[in-house]
Design an enzyme around this catalytic site. Structure first.
Site, short mmCIF file in Angstrom:
data_model
loop_
_atom_site.label_atom_id
_atom_site.label_comp_id
_atom_site.label_asym_id
_atom_site.label_seq_id
_atom_site.Cartn_x
_atom_site.Cartn_y
_atom_site.Cartn_z
N ASP A 65 99.41 -95.36 10.96
CA ASP A 65 98.54 -95.54 9.81
C ASP A 65 97.47 -94.46 9.86
O ASP A 65 97.22 -93.86 10.92
CB ASP A 65 97.91 -96.94 9.86
CG ASP A 65 97.05 -97.23 8.65
OD1 ASP A 65 97.50 -96.94 7.53
OD2 ASP A 65 95.93 -97.74 8.82
N ASP A 111 93.99 -94.38 7.62
CA ASP A 111 92.63 -94.91 7.53
C ASP A 111 92.39 -95.92 8.64
O ASP A 111 93.09 -96.93 8.74
CB ASP A 111 92.40 -95.59 6.17
CG ASP A 111 92.38 -94.60 5.02
OD1 ASP A 111 91.59 -93.64 5.09
OD2 ASP A 111 93.15 -94.77 4.06
N ASP A 153 95.60 -100.41 12.54
CA ASP A 153 94.34 -101.09 12.80
C ASP A 153 94.23 -102.41 12.05
O ASP A 153 93.26 -103.14 12.24
CB ASP A 153 93.16 -100.20 12.41
CG ASP A 153 93.05 -100.03 10.89
OD1 ASP A 153 94.06 -99.63 10.27
OD2 ASP A 153 91.97 -100.28 10.34
#
Length: 342
Positions: free
Chosen positions: A26, A28, A225
């Site tokens: 990922d 961001d 995250d």
């Protein structure tokens, strides 16, 4: 990773960058936040790549094109080609192309990433509900997206035009904090129309399929995250995952995670790719990891010992997830987490 109930994080005797052929990262909250590289990301990815791990960047953010993302990553010091970037715009464009005629018009509510992905599939982006679109697609358009675009989508959807969304992330991390994501914008159209879109992005299968098709990964490791997109997407795809604590998920959320949100591995940041993961073992009434022992009491989680904070968190996860079983942990772990500084 199978879809059985996970009761503790797994261990790995070798560096994750050696155990898996491809990292599906990922962006961001993992590689960067607000456009700036997260601490240790550039160096860790360079070492993983030098060791032979393929790095692919998988994002639900449909605003930017793969070319733009690749340029940004390269500027940060992470050499990247457009082919290394997979976006939810690409996943939703493939989904639409499978349901509408070749060359069909698609009303776009979002940014350039969506338009480029649609053209790649031979579809024609249009701007108005009066352009007789065969579909409506909605993706993150950035903070400057005019309110009138939501009205345009609502007009078309209310007329019965099929509605698609790149993703439904309610929030997106930025340099100044957590802001509203595409999911919040999708809610506007849902409220106005009462309709439900077909969604392509993480954690749903269209995004996982797009990623595997484009990377050819055989032993992928999802790195993210967010529990409700990255980790759940890995769960749905039946592949392993690494949660890094550099984005939106904190220790309390991890302890309370239901089965589909429980990662295979947990680490502080992307340095976790370069090391093995310590084993969490049963120990009496609880679990031990490194120098820490954790046990679930009637109303709380208890932690004893010392050493690396992440080892303590892993032990706490084992105690919490075992008690929770198929549900979410309701035990108070606040004091235990405070001891770890998490």
């Amino acid at each position: 990773m199978s879809q059985s109930v996970r009761t503790r994080p797994d261990g790995c005797g070798q560096a994750l960058s050696e155990a898996y052929d491809t990292a599906l990262l990922d962006l961001d909250g993992v590689v960067y936040a607000g456009g700036n590289a997260i601490a240790y990301a550039v160096e860790s990815l360079a070492v993983a790549r030098a060791g032979g791990m393929h790095l692919a960047y998988v994002t639900n953010n449909a605003l930017r094109t793969p070319d733009a993302v690749a340029v940004h990553l390269t500027e940060l010091g992470i050499p990247t080609g457009a082919d290394d970037v997979i976006t939810s715009a690409q996943a939703v464009a493939r989904l639409i192309s499978e349901q509408v005629p070749a060359g069909a018009r698609v009303l776009v509510i979002g940014g350039e990433g969506l338009r480029v992905a649609l053209r790649e599939r031979g579809l024609e982006p249009v701007e108005s509900a009066d352009d007789e679109p065969a579909a409506v697609v909605q993706g993150y358009g950035g903070p400057e997206l005019p309110w009138g675009r939501f009205a345009e989508a609502s007009y078309a959807v209310a007329r019965g035009v099929p509605w698609f969304a790149s993703n439904t992330d309610l929030t997106i991390p930025g340099a100044r904090g957590i802001g509203p994501g595409n999911g919040a914008a999708v809610e506007v159209v849902r409220i106005a129309t009462g309709a439900e879109p077909q969604v392509a992005g993480k954690p749903l299968p269209p995004m996982h399929r797009e990623t595997i098709l484009r990377t050819g990964a055989e032993r992928p490791l999802v790195v993210g995250d967010r529990l409700d997109t990255d980790i759940e997407g890995a769960f749905n795809g039946e592949v392993d995952s690494l949660l890094v604590l550099t984005g939106v998920t904190d220790g309390a959320q991890l302890l309370a995670a239901p089965p589909q949100h429980r990662p295979t591995y947990v680490d502080a940041d992307l340095r976790g790719l370069l090391t093995g993961q310590p084993e969490v073992v049963a120990d009496g009434d609880g679990f031990r990891c490194g120098g820490w022992a954790a046990v679930a009491r009637a109303e709380r989680l208890e932690l004893d010992g010392g050493g690396a904070a992440l080892d303590g968190l892993r032990a706490l996860c084992a105690a919490a997830w075992t008690v929770a079983g198929e549900g979410s942990c309701a035990l108070d772990g606040g004091k235990a987490l405070a001891r770890l500084g998490l």
